[in-house]
Design an enzyme around this catalytic site. Sequence first.
Site, PDB file in Angstrom:
ATOM      1  N   ASP A  26      -2.802  -2.404  -2.236  1.00 16.45           N
ATOM      2  CA  ASP A  26      -2.621  -1.121  -2.935  1.00 16.45           C
ATOM      3  C   ASP A  26      -3.948  -0.424  -3.231  1.00 16.45           C
ATOM      4  O   ASP A  26      -4.051   0.339  -4.191  1.00 16.45           O
ATOM      5  CB  ASP A  26      -1.845  -1.302  -4.259  1.00 16.45           C
ATOM      6  CG  ASP A  26      -0.511  -1.972  -4.045  1.00 16.45           C
ATOM      7  OD1 ASP A  26       0.081  -1.747  -2.982  1.00 16.45           O
ATOM      8  OD2 ASP A  26      -0.083  -2.733  -4.919  1.00 16.45           O
ATOM      9  N   GLU A  27      -4.949  -0.659  -2.391  1.00 15.36           N
ATOM     10  CA  GLU A  27      -6.259  -0.049  -2.637  1.00 15.36           C
ATOM     11  C   GLU A  27      -6.365   1.352  -2.044  1.00 15.36           C
ATOM     12  O   GLU A  27      -7.372   2.034  -2.225  1.00 15.36           O
ATOM     13  CB  GLU A  27      -7.378  -0.910  -2.043  1.00 15.36           C
ATOM     14  CG  GLU A  27      -7.474  -2.324  -2.581  1.00 15.36           C
ATOM     15  CD  GLU A  27      -6.708  -3.333  -1.738  1.00 15.36           C
ATOM     16  OE1 GLU A  27      -5.889  -2.907  -0.892  1.00 15.36           O
ATOM     17  OE2 GLU A  27      -6.923  -4.541  -1.917  1.00 15.36           O
ATOM     18  N   LYS A  29      -5.377   1.762   1.445  1.00 15.12           N
ATOM     19  CA  LYS A  29      -5.641   1.569   2.886  1.00 15.12           C
ATOM     20  C   LYS A  29      -4.907   2.577   3.753  1.00 15.12           C
ATOM     21  O   LYS A  29      -5.456   3.081   4.717  1.00 15.12           O
ATOM     22  CB  LYS A  29      -5.162   0.183   3.352  1.00 15.12           C
ATOM     23  CG  LYS A  29      -5.875  -0.979   2.764  1.00 15.12           C
ATOM     24  CD  LYS A  29      -5.299  -2.277   3.300  1.00 15.12           C
ATOM     25  CE  LYS A  29      -3.908  -2.608   2.801  1.00 15.12           C
ATOM     26  NZ  LYS A  29      -3.794  -2.935   1.375  1.00 15.12           N
ATOM     27  N   GLY A  53       3.266  -1.367   1.308  1.00 16.48           N
ATOM     28  CA  GLY A  53       3.680   0.012   1.068  1.00 16.48           C
ATOM     29  C   GLY A  53       2.453   0.872   1.260  1.00 16.48           C
ATOM     30  O   GLY A  53       1.588   0.912   0.393  1.00 16.48           O
ATOM     31  N   HIS A  54       2.347   1.493   2.400  1.00 21.70           N
ATOM     32  CA  HIS A  54       1.145   2.268   2.706  1.00 21.70           C
ATOM     33  C   HIS A  54       1.459   3.752   2.521  1.00 21.70           C
ATOM     34  O   HIS A  54       2.249   4.328   3.248  1.00 21.70           O
ATOM     35  CB  HIS A  54       0.659   1.939   4.128  1.00 21.70           C
ATOM     36  CG  HIS A  54       0.165   0.521   4.235  1.00 21.70           C
ATOM     37  ND1 HIS A  54      -0.209  -0.066   5.403  1.00 21.70           N
ATOM     38  CD2 HIS A  54      -0.032  -0.423   3.274  1.00 21.70           C
ATOM     39  CE1 HIS A  54      -0.603  -1.316   5.171  1.00 21.70           C
ATOM     40  NE2 HIS A  54      -0.496  -1.551   3.891  1.00 21.70           N
ATOM     41  N   THR A  55       0.838   4.319   1.486  1.00 25.25           N
ATOM     42  CA  THR A  55       1.167   5.688   1.091  1.00 25.25           C
ATOM     43  C   THR A  55       0.268   6.685   1.809  1.00 25.25           C
ATOM     44  O   THR A  55      -0.952   6.524   1.831  1.00 25.25           O
ATOM     45  CB  THR A  55       1.009   5.843  -0.438  1.00 25.25           C
ATOM     46  OG1 THR A  55       1.790   4.842  -1.063  1.00 25.25           O
ATOM     47  CG2 THR A  55       1.454   7.215  -0.908  1.00 25.25           C
ATOM     48  N   GLN A 203      -1.580  -5.964   2.530  1.00 26.91           N
ATOM     49  CA  GLN A 203      -1.946  -6.726   1.320  1.00 26.91           C
ATOM     50  C   GLN A 203      -3.475  -6.746   1.170  1.00 26.91           C
ATOM     51  O   GLN A 203      -4.111  -5.778   1.543  1.00 26.91           O
ATOM     52  CB  GLN A 203      -1.368  -8.153   1.355  1.00 26.91           C
ATOM     53  CG  GLN A 203       0.157  -8.200   1.195  1.00 26.91           C
ATOM     54  CD  GLN A 203       0.904  -7.914   2.478  1.00 26.91           C
ATOM     55  OE1 GLN A 203       0.642  -8.516   3.506  1.00 26.91           O
ATOM     56  NE2 GLN A 203       1.840  -7.000   2.443  1.00 26.91           N
ATOM     57  N   THR A 278       6.221   0.092  -2.889  1.00 29.08           N
ATOM     58  CA  THR A 278       7.379  -0.552  -2.274  1.00 29.08           C
ATOM     59  C   THR A 278       8.479  -0.809  -3.299  1.00 29.08           C
ATOM     60  O   THR A 278       9.654  -0.605  -3.023  1.00 29.08           O
ATOM     61  CB  THR A 278       6.941  -1.895  -1.629  1.00 29.08           C
ATOM     62  OG1 THR A 278       5.905  -1.611  -0.709  1.00 29.08           O
ATOM     63  CG2 THR A 278       8.084  -2.569  -0.897  1.00 29.08           C
ATOM     64  N   THR A 279       8.083  -1.252  -4.497  1.00 32.32           N
ATOM     65  CA  THR A 279       9.091  -1.705  -5.466  1.00 32.32           C
ATOM     66  C   THR A 279       9.191  -0.792  -6.688  1.00 32.32           C
ATOM     67  O   THR A 279      10.112  -0.942  -7.482  1.00 32.32           O
ATOM     68  CB  THR A 279       8.721  -3.111  -5.982  1.00 32.32           C
ATOM     69  OG1 THR A 279       7.414  -3.035  -6.564  1.00 32.32           O
ATOM     70  CG2 THR A 279       8.703  -4.126  -4.864  1.00 32.32           C
ATOM     71  N   GLY A 378      -9.496  11.667  -3.633  1.00 32.85           N
ATOM     72  CA  GLY A 378      -8.295  12.509  -3.679  1.00 32.85           C
ATOM     73  C   GLY A 378      -7.353  12.112  -2.571  1.00 32.85           C
ATOM     74  O   GLY A 378      -7.678  11.243  -1.753  1.00 32.85           O
TER      75      GLY A 378
END
Length: 387
Positions: A26-27, A29, A53-55, A203, A278-279, A378
């Site tokens: 969750d950094e 990536k 979960g790649h945003t 991860q 993701t959750t 940003g």
Amino acid sequence: MDIVSAGFLRLRTVMNIAVLGAVWGDEGKGHIVHSLSGKYDWVIRFNGGANAGHTIYRDGVKYVHNLMPSFDWRSPRPKAFLGSGMVIDLEQLHKEVTTLWNANSSFPSRVYVDPDAFIVLPEHKEEDKRLNGHIGSTNRGIGPAYVSKISRKGTRIRDLMKGPSEVSNKFIKEMQSMGVHFRGLMELRREMEFDELLFEGAQGVMLDINHGIYPYVSCSESTVAGIYSCGFHFAKPEKVYGVAKCYTTKVGEGPFPTELQEKEAHELRERGNEYGATTGRPRRVGWIDLPALDYACQKGGITNLILTKFDILNGMDKVPMCVAYEKPPMSSSDFFDAKPQYITVPGWKDAKDDDQLVPFIQRVEKSTHCYVSYISCGTDAKDVKPW
Ligand code: IMP
Ligand code: MG
């Protein structure tokens, strides 16, 4: 010049990179990979599954990729490859391919899946719910799917393509009809050898099955080793970027030496909108942890750093940094009773003003012996800048 020497020359000029999560995932990536992907021929996922979960923000719209590599499909160059080290929930992949199809029916034909990847079955997800709550699992069936692989009882996509399983075959067939290729590395290797590759880790090093904070880990290799496990020995990444936030977050259980509590935690969580992609779980939050980052760089094979979310700390007078533990961590067990020691450095009013970030970034470089190569301040692609 014969083909071999021409190929050799070309091989010498390509530059492959990897972008790994340096800490607990969750950094950011997904955002980084998406911003860089236009310069690469392939964006390759090599570990994990739909626990990731790649945003990504594309034309102002938020997308979360769980399995699909974070390639920018508006850019003509990159293709996506899902490697054999992943465990793949075909129904979820089908959903993500359909999103691509809806954006443009030609996009799924840029997606390649290695049929040697193992699949996640519905019973794996059930088992996760029953057995892995104490780890804080995402319940996406990842652990049980890897367990069945290692215990030699797993099912690969390749097996389904031969076999009678109606449900999963339906997803594979529909994805094929949308244009997705199911082709292994042996078939694509000749092409990839001459291409530029971006490996996208899922991860983070602290969740790696071998080097993370066991047993509070995921079940795949999130270090650079995962790339080689997938068979990419011919395509060594020249640079391995580790992505870290300028503070720390974690979902799931296990030790977190710099964790904040109560009001302070609440404030940082709200500033950073720190809820799992993701959750949806609220993430645990704390200040940057340089001993952990140093450990992750060494164990993960990280050569350069990318620091993200500077805009979230805009306006703080002083920013705390954990620069040491009472006893330096020599193994993952040492994180369980770590006693963090802090300093503060001058903060920044506006992360877009590079000069204000210098004290913080210098301190990161000093403690990790890694150069910071990019920063992000940003969610827009232009907010990812070389440092
Ligand atoms: P699992 O991989 O779903 O079994 O989860 C194992 C641990 O890794 C739990 O603490 C999860 O919260 C964490 N985890 C798994 N995937 C991710 C991710 O992509 N980002 C952050 N944490 C993750
Ligand atoms: Mg994530």
